[in-house]
Design a protein around this motif. Structure first.
Motif: not given
Ligand code: GAL
Length: 700
Positions: A264-274
């Motif tokens: 459903t989204l136009d672009c994909i984003s992610n948050d990451i804290y390793p």
């Protein structure tokens, strides 16, 4: 959804952070300095206004857009782009006061206070309408603003609400799914413990003893969030259709099936804290980040995506919040880029003076200037990212192997009492990460895919712990194998159907006994310090390995035994089996093996199947992005030790110094190298980079 190769607003790699000017409105000098400092690190963009609803609308219908007008104009003048947030991830106090029903209700029936964040009721029509209203105002005012690049819708959607409205919506959802209460009782197996429902109103939102309910509740909660974000995006898409919408994911977050969100989204984003800890085995964590990045790449259909948040230094919420060691920050950023990120944003630009995150890493510390170590590192990262424009829009190379990650299997497993809990996180994700890590350590590239994927694009498909297995998925995987592919399944495969009811006729179901040529009769769950010995030539020279936690008692029904159990009362039973199926193969690994065992097993399999493999020292990884101009190779040493490799004819450049390397080379701890196509020190980009071949890099 078919995604474009290029994020429409990316002419180069975008670089920036979450920016909260609304916390500094009484200090204009800070706000002016911010833009100057952003330019100093080569920043291109910022996410603005994520939690700023009250600053924009201090009371119902009264808008105070002046500060945002100033910020947007200031950004436009400085040539910076804005990812403008809808402020809905945190409710205004006045709205909670006017309409207490927008506050979530817990399982215990108690309504939460308005504080915290990410805690609105996703069903509340009042909140949905209020969200649309503020979003409409934002779209009307800024939809055509020259600095606006992207809508950052809400923030990290998450959690669940058990209010009467959510309960009613759940009942409607169930009615649509099952039609009648009789069918619901049947699929939920409610005659167990006298749980038969005689009226819809009796169906609760939580009862741990009804595992079908738990699974459907999680599906409903996910659907409800998706419909909430669709409601939020409607006015944005209506009034500013040229501006794409995204929201920031959280990797493998429990309550959100991101395969569904991605549609459903136009672009994909992610948050990451390793949470890099500089320990002997921290390279495993880095491979864990590769797992997450590969998953996000899968959500994006293999196309570029956005790393919306990471920390430029430590976080403040870990048990121990260590500083990142030299080289780690740059490597983590490049690792995301190597996996397809065309945007690198931090949380956060500037540390606030108060509140829960005042000690969370930021580009600008409380000292306020550009002299800090972190600021200088961020400036260095900005300089390097500028040189990487040639990779923008290039897709990471397609892997020969797909690994399935499935929220439904995870939810069903977690909802079922019996299977042992995972040692870190959940058992399902743990299995997927372990198989991914072993494949990568054995030099095999892996894509992460959903159960709906087109498997025919791959040579091998690995489905760790696919506990919930529908007829349809089982059939498609079996067809993939019959057509010449290799399907690797593991312990906990095919125990339940789409309603969390056990398959009859013997595991693995449905009807997979024939496909795998075996019967899984029962499972031994081991104590934490117990090990079961396993032996077989598939584990390389050692010829043996160990199993922990889970050992299934398998019987061959035609499959060839590749490894057997060597201790316990069931010593001698097969544990790794291979079966010919049509033109292809199926392989079943019936125990949770030690890492070296998995690696040996995948090395064996890759050799047998002729899969391309790049053998490098443990913790050294190469990742390639491929595009019209040819491949760009990233080479990382994830370990805290030097590593010796032979680069052969290929020329790489050490990113930190720009120095050229070829032939026998010593990688420094946490080193990052780029192939000759990109010369960070002098920004040169050759049009026809030489393609690295599989055998060019060797451990020396
Ligand atoms: C994220 C969140 C940010 C910030 C960050 C701290 O989960 O989206 O707003 O809280 O964590 O690490």
């Amino acid at each position: 959804m078919k995604r474009p190769n290029r994020l429409p607003f990316c002419e180069r790699i975008l670089y920036g952070a979450d920016y909260n000017p609304d916390q500094w409105l009484d200090d204009e000098t800070v706000l002016l300095e911010d833009v100057a400092l952003m330019r100093k690190i080569n920043a291109t963009s910022a996410s603005i206004g994520i939690f700023s609803w009250t600053a924009l609308e201090p009371s119902p219908g009264i808008y105070t857009f002046d500060w945002l007008d100033t910020t947007m104009d200031r950004f436009a003048k400085a040539g910076l782009k804005v990812f403008l947030a809808t402020p809905t991830a945190s409710k205004p106090m006045w709205l909670s006061e006017l309409h207490p029903e927008i506050r979530r209700v817990g399982r215990d029936g108690r309504r939460e206070p308005s504080g915290g964040r990410h805690n609105h009721c996703p069903t509340s029509p009042v909140y949905r309408e209020a969200a649309q209203r503020i979003n409409r105002e934002l779209a009307l005012r800024y939809g055509r603003h020259p600095s606006l690049a992207l809508w950052h819708v809400g923030n990290e959607f998450n959690g669940e609400c058990h209010c009467e409205r959510c309960k009613g919506a759940f009942h409607d959802w169930l009615r649509r799914r099952y039609g009648s209460l009789g069918d619901l009782n049947r699929v939920w197996w409610t005659s167990f413990w006298n749980h038969t429902f005689t009226d819809w109103s009796q169906v609760p939102t939580f009862d741990q003893s009804i595992d079908g309910l738990t699974l459907d509740w999680l599906r409903f909660v996910n659907d409800q969030h998706v419909s909430f974000i669709e409601n939020e995006m409607a006015p944005l898409r209506d009034l500013a259709p040229q501006v794409p919408c995204t929201t920031n994911f959280m990797g493998t977050n429990h309550t959100t099936n991101y395969w569904q969100w991605s549609r459903t989204l136009d672009c994909i984003s992610n948050d990451i804290y390793p949470l890099h800890d500089d320990r002997e085995d921290s390279w495993r964590k880095s491979l864990g980040s590769d797992f997450t990045h590969s998953l996000v790449r899968g959500f994006a259909g293999g196309n570029p995506w956005i790393m919306m948040e990471c920390s430029p230094s430590s976080v403040n919420w870990g048990k121990v919040n260590k500083l990142k060691r030299p080289g780690v920050h740059l490597q983590e950023v490049l690792q995301a880029v190597a996996n397809g990120a065309d945007v690198v944003h931090y949380f956060q630009w500037r540390k606030g003076r108060g509140g829960f995150e005042k000690f969370h890493g930021a580009v600008i510390d409380h000292e306020g200037g550009s002299d800090s170590r972190v600021f200088k590192e961020c400036a260095e990262v900005g300089r390097v990212l500028q040189t990487l424009s040639p990779v923008v829009g290039l897709s990471p190379s397609r892997a020969p192997v797909a690994l399935v990650y499935d929220w439904e299997a995870r939810w069903a497993l977690e909802a079922s009492a019996g299977p042992k809990r995972g040692t870190y996180g959940d058992r399902y994700t743990e299995a997927c990460v372990e198989h991914f890590r072993a494949l990568r350590s054995s030099g095999v590239e892996v894509d992460l895919v959903s159960t709906d994927a087109d498997f025919s694009a791959y040579r091998m498909v690995v489905t760790p712990a696919l506990y919930l297995l529908t007829d349809d998925t089982a059939r498609r995987l079996a067809e993939f194998a019959a057509a010449g592919g290799a399907w690797v399944a593991t312990y906990l495969t095919g125990y339940v159907d789409g309603n969390n009811r056990c398959w009859r006729g013997g595991f693995p179901g449905p009807c997979l006994r024939e496909v795998f040529g075996l019967w899984n009769e029962e499972v031994d769950y081991l104590l934490d310090d117990e090990r079961v010995r396993i032996q077989g030539s598939v584990f390389g020279a050692a010829g043996c390995t160990e199993a922990t936690d889970i050992v299934e008692r398998l019987h061959s029904e035609g499959a060839q035994t590749l490894a057997t159990v060597a201790s316990e009362f069931y010593a001698g039973s097969p544990i790794v089996l291979q079966n010919n199926w049509g033109l292809g193969k199926t392989v079943y690994v019936g125990a949770r093996l030690a890492e070296e065992g998995y690696i040996g097993f995948y090395e064996h399999l890759a050799a047998k199947l002729g899969l391309p493999r790049l053998v490098l020292p443990r913790g050294v990884i190469r990742k390639t992005r491929i595009g019209a101009d040819g491949p760009v190779d990233f080479l990382f040493n994830y370990t805290r030790h030097e590593a010796a490799i032979d680069l052969g004819e290929a020329t790489f450049h050490r990113v930190s110094s720009g120095a050229a390397c070829s032939g026998k080379t010593t990688l420094l701890p946490y080193d990052s190298l780029l192939s000759g196509a990109l010369l960070p020190s002098n920004l040169r980009h050759t049009q026809n980079p030489t393609r690295s071949t599989q055998n060019e890099l060797q451990p020396s």
